[in-house]
Design a protein around this motif. Structure first.
Motif, mmCIF file in Angstrom:
data_model
loop_
_atom_site.group_PDB
_atom_site.id
_atom_site.type_symbol
_atom_site.label_atom_id
_atom_site.label_comp_id
_atom_site.label_asym_id
_atom_site.label_seq_id
_atom_site.Cartn_x
_atom_site.Cartn_y
_atom_site.Cartn_z
ATOM 1 N N ILE A 135 -8.961 2.904 -9.661
ATOM 2 C CA ILE A 135 -8.566 1.550 -9.266
ATOM 3 C C ILE A 135 -9.743 0.626 -9.538
ATOM 4 O O ILE A 135 -10.902 1.000 -9.351
ATOM 5 C CB ILE A 135 -8.125 1.449 -7.796
ATOM 6 N N GLY A 156 -8.852 -5.368 -2.101
ATOM 7 C CA GLY A 156 -7.524 -5.931 -1.922
ATOM 8 C C GLY A 156 -6.590 -4.958 -1.221
ATOM 9 O O GLY A 156 -6.834 -3.753 -1.150
ATOM 10 N N GLU A 160 -11.341 -3.070 -8.569
ATOM 11 C CA GLU A 160 -11.280 -4.181 -7.619
ATOM 12 C C GLU A 160 -12.054 -5.362 -8.177
ATOM 13 O O GLU A 160 -13.248 -5.254 -8.455
ATOM 14 C CB GLU A 160 -11.863 -3.761 -6.264
ATOM 15 N N SER A 189 0.930 -2.197 -8.669
ATOM 16 C CA SER A 189 -0.110 -1.171 -8.657
ATOM 17 C C SER A 189 0.137 -0.133 -7.567
ATOM 18 O O SER A 189 -0.213 1.037 -7.735
ATOM 19 C CB SER A 189 -1.476 -1.837 -8.448
ATOM 20 N N HIS A 230 -5.322 -10.284 -12.038
ATOM 21 C CA HIS A 230 -5.102 -8.858 -12.277
ATOM 22 C C HIS A 230 -4.904 -8.559 -13.760
ATOM 23 O O HIS A 230 -5.407 -7.552 -14.269
ATOM 24 C CB HIS A 230 -3.859 -8.384 -11.508
ATOM 25 N N GLY A 240 -4.668 -3.643 -9.028
ATOM 26 C CA GLY A 240 -4.226 -4.406 -7.869
ATOM 27 C C GLY A 240 -2.941 -5.171 -8.142
ATOM 28 O O GLY A 240 -2.438 -5.216 -9.265
ATOM 29 N N ALA A 299 -3.564 -3.826 -1.965
ATOM 30 C CA ALA A 299 -2.971 -2.779 -2.803
ATOM 31 C C ALA A 299 -3.972 -1.654 -3.033
ATOM 32 O O ALA A 299 -3.641 -0.475 -2.899
ATOM 33 C CB ALA A 299 -2.507 -3.372 -4.133
ATOM 34 N N ASN A 300 -5.190 -2.024 -3.382
ATOM 35 C CA ASN A 300 -6.214 -1.005 -3.613
ATOM 36 C C ASN A 300 -6.600 -0.283 -2.325
ATOM 37 O O ASN A 300 -6.895 0.917 -2.334
ATOM 38 C CB ASN A 300 -7.449 -1.643 -4.258
ATOM 39 N N HIS A 301 -6.603 -1.005 -1.219
ATOM 40 C CA HIS A 301 -6.970 -0.401 0.060
ATOM 41 C C HIS A 301 -5.993 0.719 0.439
ATOM 42 O O HIS A 301 -6.397 1.743 1.008
ATOM 43 C CB HIS A 301 -6.998 -1.471 1.146
#
Length: 387
Positions: free
Chosen positions: A123, A131, A125, A107, A20, A103, A133-135
């Motif tokens: 964001i 990931g 990825e 995040s 990250h 992420g 967190a991003n999802h």
């Protein structure tokens, strides 16, 4: 630190691990060179960035993964809630024009706070699977930057805000991208194999690669030159296996010159983390990729499959990565050397995307700002932490 209420402030959020942090560093460098002020929101593991990147103020907030039983989940939600409040205070203080999440645990509260305050959000990825967190925030952010042409987990309704930027790589890999692929031929010194297992090495490579080389017929075995990273506890047994058949490899627990070694290699044997994949593409080096089988959401397999699909390398699942199967694969390289050169060309075609600049372009577009003369390149200390 320079005053950060100059209306040209961008805030980045990233977990403290290299996967990250390294892309965040590269984007910070690109933004600073365009005249922006940049700060980073991270966790305890990323806090030492402040000492090597004085251009970037580092802020720590409360964050946590959500897992375990009811009590653990309740504590995690409380931690994230505190993090959201802390991020909101930072936004009120510094008035950032855009928030970019890379992420990792920190995040999540940062991006939630940005969404609550209706700030422009990006964001990024790194993997071929979105990931967790991003999802969580993908449906509410302004833009999703991806490293791969296809990213699992991006819903159809969110696909309209996807821009493939690539994965920003560490500066040393970009600087030597144009170093040519070493010639492969019967009169050469041999096919050079570089085996990397991450910062701590990977036991599977110490178990399999020396045995695969040792089990080859001598004439075939001597066509290879070995440079291998091993865990400290594996060094002696790996060396003994090679010594038993008269092979003198270069072994170490850590290499501080990976870009140069990757440039000199004909084939790399490694895991399939996002940063590794991006570095291989930037350098144009083919790889045998053995995904870490316990990676979250099995994202390393998806990363490796993308490379395999482009004929830029070979995916070998760990349960099929045996001395016998590796010997067969390596023997094929000796018999058909154009297999390696073709894969190297395919790998190189996947790199050179100037991903950090592409992400910075999207940040400028969303924030409605333009450079005001620039502040010069980011400090060389950025490169030191990324090396």
């Amino acid at each position: 630190v320079t005053a950060m209420t100059n209306n040209r402030h961008i805030m980045l959020a990233a977990g403290g691990t290299g996967g990250h942090i390294f892309p965040a560093i590269a984007v910070a460098e690109a933004l600073i060179s365009r005249g922006y002020t940049v700060s980073l929101i991270t966790d305890a593991r990323g806090m030492d960035l402040g000492s090597v990147m004085p251009e970037v103020a580092v802020h720590r907030i409360s964050a946590s993964g959500i897992g375990g039983g009811f009590v653990a989940k309740a504590k995690a939600v409380l931690s994230i809630g505190i993090g959201v409040a802390q991020a909101c205070r930072l936004f009120r203080r510094f008035r950032p024009r855009c928030i970019v999440g890379f992420g990792g645990y920190p995040s999540v509260p940062t991006m939630l706070a940005a969404i609550i305050r209706s700030l422009p959000t990006v964001i990024h990825e790194q993997n071929a699977v979105l990931g967790r967190a991003n999802h969580l925030v993908a449906g509410r952010v302004s833009m999703i930057a991806t490293s791969f042409a296809e990213t699992e987990g991006v819903s159809p309704e969110n696909a309209v805000k996807v821009v493939m930027t690539g994965n920003p790589v560490r500066q040393p890999f970009t600087e030597i991208r144009n170093r040519p692929y070493p010639p492969v031929g019967p009169n050469g010194e041999g096919i050079k194999i570089l085996i990397l297992g991450g910062s701590l090495g990977a036991k599977i490579f110490s178990d399999v690669v020396p045995r695969a080389i040792a089990d080859m017929p001598e004439a075939l075995r001597r066509r290879f030159a070995i440079v291998q990273q091993c865990r400290a506890e594996d060094l002696d047994r790996v060396r003994e296996t090679y010594d038993s058949v008269g092979i003198s490899p270069e072994l170490a627990t850590f290499f501080d010159d990976v870009p140069d070694r990757m440039a000199a290699a004909h084939i790399v044997i490694t895991r399939a983390g996002a940063s590794t994949i991006a570095e291989l593409a930037e350098m144009g080096r083919p790889a045998i990729l053995v995904p870490y089988p316990h990676a979250l959401d099995d994202h390393q397999t998806a990363n490796a499959k993308s490379i395999d699909d482009h004929e830029a390398g070979w995916l070998m699942p760990q349960d099929g990565f045996t001395p016998e199967s590796l010997t067969i694969r390596l023997e094929g390289f000796v018999n058909l050397t154009n297999t390696l050169t073709n894969a190297a060309k395919a790998a190189k075609s996947l790199g050179g995307r100037n991903a950090a600049e592409a992400v910075a372009d999207q940040v400028e577009r969303l924030s409605g700002t333009r450079p005001n003369g620039g502040a010069g390149p980011a400090s060389d200390r950025v490169r030191e932490i990324a090396a």
